[in-house]
Motif scaffolding. Structure first.
Motif, PDB file in Angstrom:
ATOM      1  N   GLN A   1     -22.671   7.018 -20.087  1.00  0.00           N
ATOM      2  CA  GLN A   1     -20.965   7.009 -19.753  1.00  0.00           C
ATOM      3  C   GLN A   1     -20.432   5.968 -19.561  1.00  0.00           C
ATOM      4  OE1 GLN A   1     -20.388   8.027 -15.110  1.00  0.00           O
ATOM      5  NE2 GLN A   1     -19.489   9.977 -16.098  1.00  0.00           N
TER       6      GLN A   1
ATOM      7  N   ASN B   1     -15.131   8.362 -18.902  1.00  0.00           N
ATOM      8  CA  ASN B   1     -14.798   8.779 -17.466  1.00  0.00           C
ATOM      9  C   ASN B   1     -13.497   7.894 -17.297  1.00  0.00           C
ATOM     10  OD1 ASN B   1     -14.635   9.359 -14.563  1.00  0.00           O
ATOM     11  ND2 ASN B   1     -15.953   7.703 -14.269  1.00  0.00           N
TER      12      ASN B   1
ATOM     13  N   LEU C   1     -24.902   3.927 -17.298  1.00  0.00           N
ATOM     14  CA  LEU C   1     -23.442   3.913 -16.806  1.00  0.00           C
ATOM     15  C   LEU C   1     -22.807   2.652 -17.217  1.00  0.00           C
ATOM     16  CD1 LEU C   1     -23.657   5.755 -13.595  1.00  0.00           C
ATOM     17  CD2 LEU C   1     -23.558   6.709 -15.611  1.00  0.00           C
ATOM     18  N   THR C   2     -21.659   2.538 -17.925  1.00  0.00           N
ATOM     19  CA  THR C   2     -21.224   1.378 -18.321  1.00  0.00           C
ATOM     20  C   THR C   2     -19.889   1.316 -18.187  1.00  0.00           C
ATOM     21  OG1 THR C   2     -20.930  -0.697 -19.852  1.00  0.00           O
ATOM     22  CG2 THR C   2     -21.265   1.505 -20.455  1.00  0.00           C
ATOM     23  N   GLY C   3     -19.127   0.137 -18.167  1.00  0.00           N
ATOM     24  CA  GLY C   3     -17.595   0.224 -18.107  1.00  0.00           C
ATOM     25  C   GLY C   3     -16.915  -0.374 -19.503  1.00  0.00           C
ATOM     26  N   PHE C   4     -15.619  -0.207 -19.389  1.00  0.00           N
ATOM     27  CA  PHE C   4     -14.619  -0.874 -20.569  1.00  0.00           C
ATOM     28  C   PHE C   4     -13.329  -1.226 -20.069  1.00  0.00           C
ATOM     29  CE2 PHE C   4     -11.644  -0.879 -23.978  1.00  0.00           C
ATOM     30  CZ  PHE C   4     -12.253  -1.786 -24.978  1.00  0.00           C
ATOM     31  N   TRP C   5     -12.918  -2.254 -20.406  1.00  0.00           N
ATOM     32  CA  TRP C   5     -11.586  -2.796 -20.017  1.00  0.00           C
ATOM     33  C   TRP C   5     -11.103  -3.429 -21.024  1.00  0.00           C
ATOM     34  CZ3 TRP C   5     -10.287  -7.049 -15.998  1.00  0.00           C
ATOM     35  CH2 TRP C   5      -9.158  -7.051 -15.587  1.00  0.00           C
TER      36      TRP C   5
ATOM     37  N   GLY D   1     -13.415   9.659 -12.315  1.00  0.00           N
ATOM     38  CA  GLY D   1     -14.321   9.477 -11.102  1.00  0.00           C
ATOM     39  C   GLY D   1     -14.576  10.733 -10.237  1.00  0.00           C
TER      40      GLY D   1
ATOM     41  N   THR E   1     -17.125   4.200 -18.031  1.00  0.00           N
ATOM     42  CA  THR E   1     -15.670   4.231 -17.215  1.00  0.00           C
ATOM     43  C   THR E   1     -14.914   3.237 -17.435  1.00  0.00           C
ATOM     44  OG1 THR E   1     -17.113   5.173 -15.500  1.00  0.00           O
ATOM     45  CG2 THR E   1     -15.112   4.203 -14.624  1.00  0.00           C
ATOM     46  N   PHE E   2     -13.530   3.971 -17.760  1.00  0.00           N
ATOM     47  CA  PHE E   2     -12.544   2.842 -18.172  1.00  0.00           C
ATOM     48  C   PHE E   2     -11.443   3.056 -17.314  1.00  0.00           C
ATOM     49  CE2 PHE E   2      -9.764   5.918 -20.309  1.00  0.00           C
ATOM     50  CZ  PHE E   2     -10.617   6.969 -20.764  1.00  0.00           C
ATOM     51  N   GLY E   3     -11.263   4.089 -16.106  1.00  0.00           N
ATOM     52  CA  GLY E   3     -10.327   4.208 -15.275  1.00  0.00           C
ATOM     53  C   GLY E   3     -10.851   4.728 -13.907  1.00  0.00           C
ATOM     54  N   GLY E   4     -10.159   4.873 -12.930  1.00  0.00           N
ATOM     55  CA  GLY E   4     -10.657   5.364 -11.646  1.00  0.00           C
ATOM     56  C   GLY E   4      -9.557   6.031 -10.848  1.00  0.00           C
TER      57      GLY E   4
ATOM     58  N   LEU F   1     -17.637  -1.188 -12.564  1.00  0.00           N
ATOM     59  CA  LEU F   1     -18.015  -0.878 -14.003  1.00  0.00           C
ATOM     60  C   LEU F   1     -16.840  -1.477 -14.912  1.00  0.00           C
ATOM     61  CD1 LEU F   1     -19.387   2.576 -13.936  1.00  0.00           C
ATOM     62  CD2 LEU F   1     -20.731   0.587 -13.735  1.00  0.00           C
ATOM     63  N   ILE F   2     -15.683  -1.496 -14.522  1.00  0.00           N
ATOM     64  CA  ILE F   2     -14.551  -1.578 -15.396  1.00  0.00           C
ATOM     65  C   ILE F   2     -13.956  -3.034 -15.405  1.00  0.00           C
ATOM     66  CG2 ILE F   2     -12.077  -0.933 -15.885  1.00  0.00           C
ATOM     67  CD1 ILE F   2     -12.309   1.418 -14.411  1.00  0.00           C
TER      68      ILE F   2
END
Lengths: 326, 326
Positions: free
Chosen positions: B236, B216, B261-265, B219, B238-241, A254-255
């Motif tokens: 949601q 998020n 669910l998606t992500g960001f960086w 995780g 997620t930008f870190g785990g 995702l990231i």
């Protein structure tokens, strides 16, 4: 008048809770028609409703089944413009595994005459789901690659044939080697075995083109393999969860790969967008069924009295759908 | 000329692989300036890069660190319009934990004079990440609810303060009771303890309004709790785990609740959208830092020679950031 219906009085395993019962035949109210069932379908999601895990459940006791086709056999007061004998979707809201059911005349989904009755019986859930997965999630262009699991399911076979019609390329994941050739014969570009490590060589399969869309109806490792195979910015849409293996939540994709995970549920699409939107999509499905671009295999149709054999047959490896008839 | 740098020659645990070394001071080439480090930040993602798990890695041996602030101290040939002494982002591409580094003059990110040096040092990654999470994922309206985990992280504290400035409402998940009051003092609407079953009563927290966005960075169960708390159609990101606990892939929420669910960086955002887009977002961040709407706690700054103590301190429960200086 009494009629046969396959019902359950509690949620549980189909063979344990289903019973063939005699119930009162419904009479169409003002504005309604009664539809006589010709063929009902057995879908995996029926088991979710019978088992109590599906997204929306019926009040108990409930007639099972969500999909069927029939003919209009009685008109309620004030209904005009509908002919007795018109082939229509059998109203699934009240349960499809019964001899007849009533529906508001204005909600009728009419099946064109060119569509065979068996194809009509399985036309209302899986093919429009496949259509929406390919048309309503991301904006695909001709030549784009799509990966799916359960390639041999009715949605999977619809995706293969529709993708061909739309100029899209498919990779279908299956669990059995003997499915490879039949799926290719239907138009699959690539068929890969689950758990074979195929995502490592996805670039060989696509000639280096990115996979833009992944269709997941299984979950587990099979879904994770799809996420690994997706190109940057790719989308995975989940529309079923036949296997719920515990798998690591794939946050790094995702990231760092900008992968998106979303869901699709045809029932909800219909509720949100209304019967006209559903009719428009069904018109596309029927155009493909009428000219043979979309043809789904049928395994066998069982009478209601043999519903247990039908369900047992449905649990065996096969390619075609199992139907029921009164 | 030599300068100090904290480097690693292999990927691994920071305290095992990092070394304080003397390396050649870089000289600005044509079009470049050299920046002298004032303060560098220790971020969780630094450990991902040192450990080899981050999305993009440096060639070894590598200077560690991704974020810092410094002043321009030397101009390469052909550079004009940049004054010696201008406070700018310390170039993180080459590693921030070194005494000086060079950057193309046209890529400089200038820090306004009103921003204190310690706030500037932590301004380049976490606050713009928080800004994008609230502004670039879904179209939130004033009064909308957002849930986040790691509410006490620098992104989390930025989210709390920015949400307040934007008229959004926040639920922040934390792991320690003693964080509740400090976060509320910064403007958090609700602070909930992870694992407390709070999603069951989310409607009480929001007065029945849906939660539209979940942030998020952890995780595990903490992420699943967010998905349960999201309203229909919620997203949601997620930008870190930081914790990768094995959790069941939440397919039913995707299908039946239309959760996405998606992500960001932030690194990727900058590469995709370019330095002008980054400058525009930093201008928003600095406006809030300048007038006090955004102020992040600083725990302590250590000299390079005490980097081990700094990293050990960073592993302890705390609310503020640990910085490094030459």
């Amino acid at each position: 008048m009494q009629q046969n219906a396959i019902r359950h009085h509690s949620f549980g395993k189909p063979l344990e809770v289903l019973k063939l019962e005699s119930i009162e035949q419904p009479q169409p109210q003002a504005g309604e028609v009664r539809v006589r069932l010709e063929r009902a379908t057995i879908n995996p999601s029926d088991y979710g409703m019978i088992g109590g895990s599906y997204g929306s459940l019926r009040e108990l006791p409930a007639v099972a089944g969500r999909e069927g086709v029939g003919v209009v056999e009685a008109l309620g007061a004030g209904v005009s413009g509908v002919e007795i004998g018109t082939r229509v979707r059998f109203p699934g809201e009240d349960g499809a595994w019964q001899a007849s059911a009533c529906v508001a005349a204005e909600d009728l989904l009419v099946v064109p005459a060119e569509v065979p009755v068996d194809q009509a019986a399985i036309s209302f859930i899986n093919p429009p789901t496949a259509y929406c997965l390919l048309k309503k999630i991301v904006d695909l262009q001709a030549g784009d690659w799509v990966v799916q699991n359960a390639g041999n399911s009715a949605v999977g076979l619809s995706v293969i044939q529709m993708a061909k019609a739309f100029g899209l390329k498919t990779i279908s994941q299956v669990r059995r080697e003997e499915l490879v050739e039949p799926l290719k014969a239907m138009g699959a570009d690539h068929v890969v075995l689950e758990g074979s490590g195929w995502p490592k060589s996805v670039a060989d399969l696509t000639g280096g083109a990115p996979v833009r869309l992944a269709l997941n109806s299984i979950g587990g490792e099979s879904a994770i393999d799809q996420i690994k195979a997706l190109g940057e910015g790719g989308t995975q849409v989940t529309f079923g969860g036949m296997v719920g293996d515990k798998v690591r939540f794939p946050t790094r994709f995702l990231i760092f790969n900008d992968v998106r995970l979303t869901g699709f549920w045809w029932d909800q699409f219909g509720k949100r967008h209304g019967v006209d939107a559903v009719r428009a999509i069904m018109a596309e499905v029927y155009a493909m069924m009428a000219d043979g671009r979309l043809k789904l295999p049928i395994e066998q149709s069982y009478p209601f009295s043999e519903y247990k054999a039908a369900i047992q047959h449905d649990s065996q490896p096969r390619l075609g759908k199992i139907l029921l008839h009164p």
